[in-house]
Scaffold this active site. Sequence first.
Site, short mmCIF file in Angstrom:
data_model
loop_
_atom_site.label_atom_id
_atom_site.label_comp_id
_atom_site.label_asym_id
_atom_site.label_seq_id
_atom_site.Cartn_x
_atom_site.Cartn_y
_atom_site.Cartn_z
N ASP A 1 6.61 -64.92 -24.29
CA ASP A 1 7.48 -64.75 -23.10
C ASP A 1 7.45 -63.23 -22.84
OD1 ASP A 1 9.43 -66.47 -21.66
OD2 ASP A 1 10.66 -64.75 -22.06
N PHE B 1 5.02 -58.55 -12.25
CA PHE B 1 3.80 -58.23 -12.28
C PHE B 1 2.97 -58.72 -13.64
CE2 PHE B 1 3.22 -54.15 -14.40
CZ PHE B 1 4.52 -53.91 -14.49
N LYS C 1 13.97 -70.79 -28.74
CA LYS C 1 13.54 -69.81 -28.11
C LYS C 1 13.86 -68.70 -29.39
CE LYS C 1 11.99 -68.07 -24.19
NZ LYS C 1 11.18 -68.82 -23.10
P1 NDP Z 1 5.50 -60.59 -18.75
O1 NDP Z 1 6.31 -59.70 -19.79
O2 NDP Z 1 4.23 -60.68 -18.69
O3 NDP Z 1 5.88 -60.05 -17.27
C1 NDP Z 1 7.58 -60.08 -17.22
C2 NDP Z 1 7.89 -59.36 -15.79
O4 NDP Z 1 9.32 -59.19 -15.32
C3 NDP Z 1 7.35 -58.07 -15.76
O5 NDP Z 1 7.00 -57.56 -14.39
C4 NDP Z 1 8.76 -57.37 -16.29
O6 NDP Z 1 8.93 -55.80 -16.09
C5 NDP Z 1 9.73 -57.98 -15.51
N1 NDP Z 1 11.14 -57.97 -16.15
C6 NDP Z 1 11.24 -58.34 -17.44
N2 NDP Z 1 12.75 -58.18 -17.57
C7 NDP Z 1 13.20 -57.59 -16.75
C8 NDP Z 1 14.38 -57.12 -16.18
N3 NDP Z 1 15.50 -57.22 -17.11
N4 NDP Z 1 14.58 -56.62 -14.94
C9 NDP Z 1 13.50 -56.52 -14.25
N5 NDP Z 1 12.34 -56.96 -14.27
C10 NDP Z 1 12.10 -57.45 -15.35
O7 NDP Z 1 6.48 -61.88 -18.96
P2 NDP Z 1 6.29 -63.54 -18.51
O8 NDP Z 1 5.29 -63.11 -16.84
O9 NDP Z 1 5.59 -64.17 -19.56
O10 NDP Z 1 7.50 -64.07 -17.96
C11 NDP Z 1 8.10 -63.85 -16.85
C12 NDP Z 1 9.09 -65.05 -16.58
O11 NDP Z 1 8.50 -66.25 -16.62
C13 NDP Z 1 10.35 -65.06 -17.51
O12 NDP Z 1 11.41 -65.39 -17.04
C14 NDP Z 1 9.87 -65.86 -18.72
O13 NDP Z 1 10.91 -66.38 -19.27
C15 NDP Z 1 9.18 -66.94 -17.67
N6 NDP Z 1 8.08 -67.85 -18.41
C16 NDP Z 1 7.11 -67.62 -18.85
C17 NDP Z 1 6.24 -68.28 -19.43
C18 NDP Z 1 5.24 -67.90 -20.34
O14 NDP Z 1 4.11 -68.66 -20.80
N7 NDP Z 1 4.65 -66.59 -20.61
C19 NDP Z 1 6.38 -69.74 -19.30
C20 NDP Z 1 7.34 -70.07 -18.61
C21 NDP Z 1 8.18 -69.37 -17.93
P3 NDP Z 1 9.52 -55.17 -17.21
O15 NDP Z 1 9.08 -55.56 -18.57
O16 NDP Z 1 9.41 -54.02 -16.96
O17 NDP Z 1 10.93 -55.33 -17.22
O1 2IT Z 2 9.63 -70.26 -21.02
C1 2IT Z 2 8.71 -70.87 -21.48
O2 2IT Z 2 8.38 -72.11 -21.27
C2 2IT Z 2 7.60 -70.15 -22.25
N1 2IT Z 2 7.64 -68.84 -22.44
C3 2IT Z 2 6.48 -70.68 -22.93
C4 2IT Z 2 6.69 -71.41 -24.19
C5 2IT Z 2 5.80 -71.99 -24.90
O3 2IT Z 2 5.89 -72.24 -26.16
O4 2IT Z 2 4.56 -71.98 -24.64
#
Ligand code: NDP
Ligand code: 2IT
Length: 446
Positions: A166, A238, A126
Amino acid sequence: MSSFVNEFMGSIKAKDPNQPEFLQAVEEVMISLAPIVEKYPMYLESKVLQRIVEPERVIQFRIPWIDDGGNIQVNRGFRVQFNSAIGPYKGGLRFHPSVNLSILKFLGFEQTFKNSLTTLPMGGGKGGADFDPKGKSDNEIMKFCQSFMTELFRHIGPETDVPAGDIGVGGREIGYLFGQYKRLSNSFVGVLTGKGLGWGGSLIRPEATGYGVIYFAEEVLKAHQSTIAGKTIAISGFGNVAWGAVSKATELGAKVVTISGPDGYIYDPDGINGEKIEYMLELRNSNRDIVAPYAQQFGVEFFANKRPWEVKCDIAIPCATQNELNLDDAKTLLKNGVTAVIEAANMPCTAEAMDLFVDNKIIFAPGKAANAGGVAVSGLEMSQNSMKLHWSMDELDTKLHEIMKNIHVQCVMHGTQRSGYINYINGANIAGFIRVADAMLDQGVV
Ligand code: NDP
Ligand code: 2IT
């Protein structure tokens, strides 16, 4: 807590007392592993636990860049190369002001087990930076990504370490990062996943995490003689993951009534569907980090500075970030009759919230199992890049579906208790661990 876990955590805490998120993630896994290491002494004798909690390598670096006003800005960048026992390091990059070593170590540690559950050849890693994308211009995002990659490029490669997105890193950022990597290395290779479709990306990668979460939820519900159709779901966040989960849940006949941002949550009693799902993308791309405009746009209620867990729902799916659902939220959800909590973000529930769900025998699916669909399709993107060909949407969706079903099978196999309760936390931790630990044992003292 068993004396084994106490003793083990004591030594980890002594080493890294200021890494609360990392300690939280390790403790959860160690609680699950205690009975396994008792049963199979080789895991203790080989010190595989002590080895598995230590990243193979941590890289920290300076990211200087010039903003639109001509001012020099300096951020801190990291890549945590956690474990390469079963494949090249693999895991996302996070750009968020809260990013620090504790958060990236927790994420890299979780990623190691998650990637193992997919059964694809991917180790765990990561990275990211304490950069805040909020309000930055497109030009500033590009400048930042180029400076970030100028250091990162010497540490990664298609057979070494393959980052992805991420929080705060989506298709646009992957594009800028890839462009800079290509320029510096003079090679066009699959060094990142989540790429654009026209230059090595895979179909279905943007949707994969959210779709995978819902495929996993379907399996979980099936195992409990239920279905997702007709259920009322509360979702937080979102972003990319929330969007994918809302789309697939709605397609399968559920009603998603909330999404949230740092400003609060919206409650849409008719369900988020049709053009409202597309509107989520607009909200995200606005770079303003607020969900309130959804309420004005569709004439629904907005609850400022509140979290969606106070809404009555059958299923809660936290999709935002770590520790966003605490003990009080868990109590409220239980009081309102929640039957299942499916983690879509990484470690969104605090340890106390998780314990309450499990103590009450509520269905609880941990992130490393439920959200593995994202990295799984990243793994499929790597395969397509290696073969220099593209799979169709149907082929990829079928493979993703199979992988999520298989993760569920592994969880049931390792997590079913004598009472019949499926402890998905134990199931995911044990199944994920065994594959990585056995590979480490095969490879000697490394
Ligand atoms: P995005 O950046 O698309 O969205 C993140 C969301 O979480 C936003 O709504 C953001 O709002 C909010 N957020 C982030 N940090 C905080 C905080 N400290 N407090 C409150 N809200 C917060 O990210 P993803 O949708 O890609 O990721 C969301 C989650 O899913 C994370 O935990 C990530 O690790 C996990 N994940 C993502 C994967 C991927 O492929 N993208 C795969 C597996 C897991 P804001 O930015 O305003 O804080
Ligand atoms: O938390 C996760 O699994 C991710 N952000 C996706 C990682 C990836 O290599 O696609």
